[in-house]
Design a protein around this motif. Structure first.
Motif, PDB file in Angstrom:
ATOM      1  N   ARG A  48      65.946  50.145  12.768  1.00 51.72           N
ATOM      2  CA  ARG A  48      66.711  49.865  13.996  1.00 51.72           C
ATOM      3  C   ARG A  48      65.886  50.184  15.237  1.00 51.72           C
ATOM      4  NH1 ARG A  48      71.131  51.938  10.963  1.00 51.72           N
ATOM      5  NH2 ARG A  48      70.783  54.005  11.831  1.00 51.72           N
ATOM      6  N   GLN A  49      65.124  51.275  15.174  1.00 49.70           N
ATOM      7  CA  GLN A  49      64.298  51.643  16.322  1.00 49.70           C
ATOM      8  C   GLN A  49      63.238  50.575  16.589  1.00 49.70           C
ATOM      9  OE1 GLN A  49      62.089  55.281  15.807  1.00 49.70           O
ATOM     10  NE2 GLN A  49      61.620  55.464  17.976  1.00 49.70           N
ATOM     11  N   ALA A  50      62.657  50.043  15.510  1.00 52.75           N
ATOM     12  CA  ALA A  50      61.567  49.079  15.663  1.00 52.75           C
ATOM     13  C   ALA A  50      62.060  47.672  15.977  1.00 52.75           C
ATOM     14  CB  ALA A  50      60.720  49.059  14.385  1.00 52.75           C
ATOM     15  N   PHE A  51      63.177  47.263  15.371  1.00 53.37           N
ATOM     16  CA  PHE A  51      63.579  45.854  15.437  1.00 53.37           C
ATOM     17  C   PHE A  51      64.990  45.623  15.979  1.00 53.37           C
ATOM     18  CE2 PHE A  51      60.667  46.413  11.805  1.00 53.37           C
ATOM     19  CZ  PHE A  51      59.610  45.610  12.231  1.00 53.37           C
TER      20      PHE A  51
ATOM     21  N   VAL B 150      63.030  44.607   5.815  1.00 50.35           N
ATOM     22  CA  VAL B 150      63.539  45.386   4.698  1.00 50.35           C
ATOM     23  C   VAL B 150      62.747  46.684   4.585  1.00 50.35           C
ATOM     24  CG1 VAL B 150      63.949  45.429   2.205  1.00 50.35           C
ATOM     25  CG2 VAL B 150      64.222  43.287   3.490  1.00 50.35           C
ATOM     26  N   GLY B 151      63.451  47.788   4.503  1.00 56.09           N
ATOM     27  CA  GLY B 151      62.811  49.084   4.345  1.00 56.09           C
ATOM     28  C   GLY B 151      63.814  50.103   3.842  1.00 56.09           C
ATOM     29  N   ARG B 152      63.338  51.306   3.612  1.00 56.81           N
ATOM     30  CA  ARG B 152      64.214  52.362   3.082  1.00 56.81           C
ATOM     31  C   ARG B 152      64.929  53.133   4.179  1.00 56.81           C
ATOM     32  NH1 ARG B 152      60.108  55.005  -1.448  1.00 56.81           N
ATOM     33  NH2 ARG B 152      59.635  53.074  -2.540  1.00 56.81           N
ATOM     34  N   ASP B 153      64.358  53.145   5.382  1.00 56.96           N
ATOM     35  CA  ASP B 153      64.860  53.982   6.468  1.00 56.96           C
ATOM     36  C   ASP B 153      65.539  53.099   7.523  1.00 56.96           C
ATOM     37  OD1 ASP B 153      65.210  55.643   8.686  1.00 56.96           O
ATOM     38  OD2 ASP B 153      63.367  56.767   8.304  1.00 56.96           O
ATOM     39  N   ALA B 154      66.876  53.083   7.511  1.00 58.31           N
ATOM     40  CA  ALA B 154      67.613  52.223   8.434  1.00 58.31           C
ATOM     41  C   ALA B 154      67.354  52.609   9.887  1.00 58.31           C
ATOM     42  CB  ALA B 154      69.111  52.293   8.123  1.00 58.31           C
TER      43      ALA B 154
ATOM     44  N   LEU C 180      60.552  40.442   5.332  1.00 62.30           N
ATOM     45  CA  LEU C 180      59.364  41.279   5.405  1.00 62.30           C
ATOM     46  C   LEU C 180      59.677  42.602   4.722  1.00 62.30           C
ATOM     47  CD1 LEU C 180      58.503  40.634   9.179  1.00 62.30           C
ATOM     48  CD2 LEU C 180      58.050  39.175   7.183  1.00 62.30           C
ATOM     49  N   PHE C 181      59.201  42.768   3.508  1.00 61.91           N
ATOM     50  CA  PHE C 181      59.415  44.002   2.757  1.00 61.91           C
ATOM     51  C   PHE C 181      58.298  44.980   3.133  1.00 61.91           C
ATOM     52  CE2 PHE C 181      62.505  41.626   0.671  1.00 61.91           C
ATOM     53  CZ  PHE C 181      63.138  42.336  -0.351  1.00 61.91           C
ATOM     54  N   GLY C 182      58.705  46.157   3.623  1.00 64.60           N
ATOM     55  CA  GLY C 182      57.729  47.085   4.167  1.00 64.60           C
ATOM     56  C   GLY C 182      57.423  46.751   5.608  1.00 64.60           C
ATOM     57  N   ALA C 183      58.450  46.325   6.331  1.00 66.03           N
ATOM     58  CA  ALA C 183      58.269  45.791   7.684  1.00 66.03           C
ATOM     59  C   ALA C 183      57.913  46.848   8.708  1.00 66.03           C
ATOM     60  CB  ALA C 183      59.547  45.070   8.125  1.00 66.03           C
ATOM     61  N   ALA C 184      58.178  48.123   8.421  1.00 65.55           N
ATOM     62  CA  ALA C 184      58.020  49.149   9.444  1.00 65.55           C
ATOM     63  C   ALA C 184      56.562  49.492   9.735  1.00 65.55           C
ATOM     64  CB  ALA C 184      58.776  50.419   9.042  1.00 65.55           C
TER      65      ALA C 184
ATOM     66  N   ASP D 168      65.788  43.063  18.786  1.00 65.65           N
ATOM     67  CA  ASP D 168      65.489  41.643  18.597  1.00 65.65           C
ATOM     68  C   ASP D 168      66.667  40.961  17.899  1.00 65.65           C
ATOM     69  OD1 ASP D 168      64.506  39.131  18.132  1.00 65.65           O
ATOM     70  OD2 ASP D 168      62.701  39.772  17.068  1.00 65.65           O
ATOM     71  N   PRO D 169      67.370  40.057  18.581  1.00 66.14           N
ATOM     72  CA  PRO D 169      68.516  39.398  17.951  1.00 66.14           C
ATOM     73  C   PRO D 169      68.128  38.520  16.765  1.00 66.14           C
ATOM     74  CG  PRO D 169      67.974  38.363  20.050  1.00 66.14           C
ATOM     75  CD  PRO D 169      67.143  39.601  19.966  1.00 66.14           C
ATOM     76  N   LEU D 170      66.838  38.195  16.628  1.00 68.54           N
ATOM     77  CA  LEU D 170      66.387  37.383  15.493  1.00 68.54           C
ATOM     78  C   LEU D 170      66.209  38.207  14.226  1.00 68.54           C
ATOM     79  CD1 LEU D 170      63.709  35.218  17.341  1.00 68.54           C
ATOM     80  CD2 LEU D 170      65.924  34.436  16.493  1.00 68.54           C
ATOM     81  N   ALA D 171      66.170  39.530  14.371  1.00 72.05           N
ATOM     82  CA  ALA D 171      65.890  40.397  13.234  1.00 72.05           C
ATOM     83  C   ALA D 171      67.173  40.801  12.518  1.00 72.05           C
ATOM     84  CB  ALA D 171      65.138  41.634  13.699  1.00 72.05           C
ATOM     85  N   GLU D 172      67.193  40.590  11.226  1.00 74.00           N
ATOM     86  CA  GLU D 172      68.275  41.054  10.366  1.00 74.00           C
ATOM     87  C   GLU D 172      67.773  42.297   9.628  1.00 74.00           C
ATOM     88  OE1 GLU D 172      70.768  39.591   6.386  1.00 74.00           O
ATOM     89  OE2 GLU D 172      69.116  38.392   7.193  1.00 74.00           O
ATOM     90  N   ILE D 173      68.440  43.418   9.784  1.00 70.18           N
ATOM     91  CA  ILE D 173      67.975  44.684   9.234  1.00 70.18           C
ATOM     92  C   ILE D 173      68.693  44.961   7.918  1.00 70.18           C
ATOM     93  CG2 ILE D 173      67.911  47.176   9.602  1.00 70.18           C
ATOM     94  CD1 ILE D 173      67.620  46.567  12.604  1.00 70.18           C
TER      95      ILE D 173
END
Length: 323
Positions: free
Chosen positions: A39-42, A31-35, A6-10, A45-50
């Protein structure tokens, strides 16, 4: 291992798609520019790869798309920088193709259509004849993507959405009114508020995107996702009043007021160009999408407003402002 990114996931739609994937137990990459924001949003969730990226770096785009089968593109720009849209998509598309991504889903808008020709509701066959700069930039995005599909470089599809709303969705015509309803303040709206309109409830979008990505016949075409029916902003404000038991004061900005406010606020200035959507409504017909993927859950406005109000930030004690 993640096979969908998901590009622009935030943003609001990204959260909805992520929730839909998580409900199916499906790993996904955000996927986003702000790590820190990711991390705060996802992060819980153990399914989410940041993954972070720099769209100006081809190597960074390829790395963010590496190992991915399907890319869902929701990358936003400032409302006054729509000129960035085509180039951002081109950079992402080139990187995705280089990384071996097979499918690309663009979350689109009604802007490329311009004014309604032939009456509502509008099907996917409506001419794309944008008369605004923003419409032309969004059309250029779509052209780049669908040309790549036609050339066999990648499988691509576009899902068009109308205006949206929902819990915590600040980029909504209804957000200020919902916050005022929760806190007892004045509801700021863009008028006219009695013209026909439609809104899609953001949590309903994610499951549709997930199903679309799993449907091979979806690719090579553009699809519509309509709202929960034709309504008006006034009707939705009335729902807020009924549910809170509080009469709202309305402050309605028409085109002239937007132009005046735009002298000081670039966002308001850019709304002037798109004001035609308030006076000349464009209502989507999503019969084709429902034939493709089956029945679509659409939260009734009364329930959507209830959930939106419940998620509004609490008010400061003795104040009409959010805490």
């Amino acid at each position: 291992m993640s096979t969908i990114a998901l590009f622009g996931a935030a943003g609001a739609i990204g959260h909805s798609v992520a929730a839909a994937l998580a409900s199916r137990g499906q790993p996904y990459r955000v996927v986003g520019r702000d790590a820190a924001r990711l991390r705060q949003a996802f992060g819980a969730d153990p399914l989410a790869e940041i993954v972070t990226w720099d769209p100006d770096s081809p190597a960074s785009v390829r790395a963010a798309a590496s190992g991915i089968d399907t890319l869902v593109y929701m990358v936003g720009v400032d409302y006054w920088r729509f000129d960035l849209h085509p180039e951002l998509l081109r950079k992402t598309l080139d990187g995705a193709i280089a990384a071996g991504v097979r499918q690309f889903v663009l979350i689109g808008t009604v802007y490329p259509y311009g004014r309604v020709q032939g009456g509502n509701p509008v099907s996917e066959n409506h001419p794309r004849a944008p008369h605004t700069f923003k419409g032309r930039m969004r059309k250029a995005q779509e052209d780049l993507l669908m040309q790549a599909d036609a050339a066999g470089r990648i499988r691509a599809t576009v899902l068009r959405l109308p205006d949206f709303y929902g819990p915590g969705v600040q980029a909504s015509l209804l957000h200020r009114a919902a916050q005022a309803a929760a806190c007892g303040g004045t509801a700021d709206l863009i008028g006219p508020i009695d013209a026909p309109h439609e809104f899609v409830y953001v949590p309903d979008v994610g499951p549709v995107v997930a199903r679309l990505a799993d449907t091979p016949a979806a690719f090579g075409k553009i699809w519509h996702l309509a709202g929960a029916g034709v309504t008006t902003q006034r009707e939705l404000v009335s729902l807020m009043e009924t549910q809170t038991g509080r009469k709202l004061k309305l402050r309605i900005a028409g085109k002239g007021m937007l132009r005046l406010l735009g002298l000081f606020n670039p966002f308001m200035r850019e709304l002037v160009e798109m004001h035609y959507l308030m006076t000349d409504p464009l209502i989507l017909d999503d019969a084709a999408l429902q034939r493709l993927i089956g029945p679509i859950r659409k939260t009734p406005y009364a329930e959507g407003i209830r959930q939106t109000l419940a998620a509004c930030r609490p008010c400061r004690p003795g104040s009409n402002l959010p805490a």
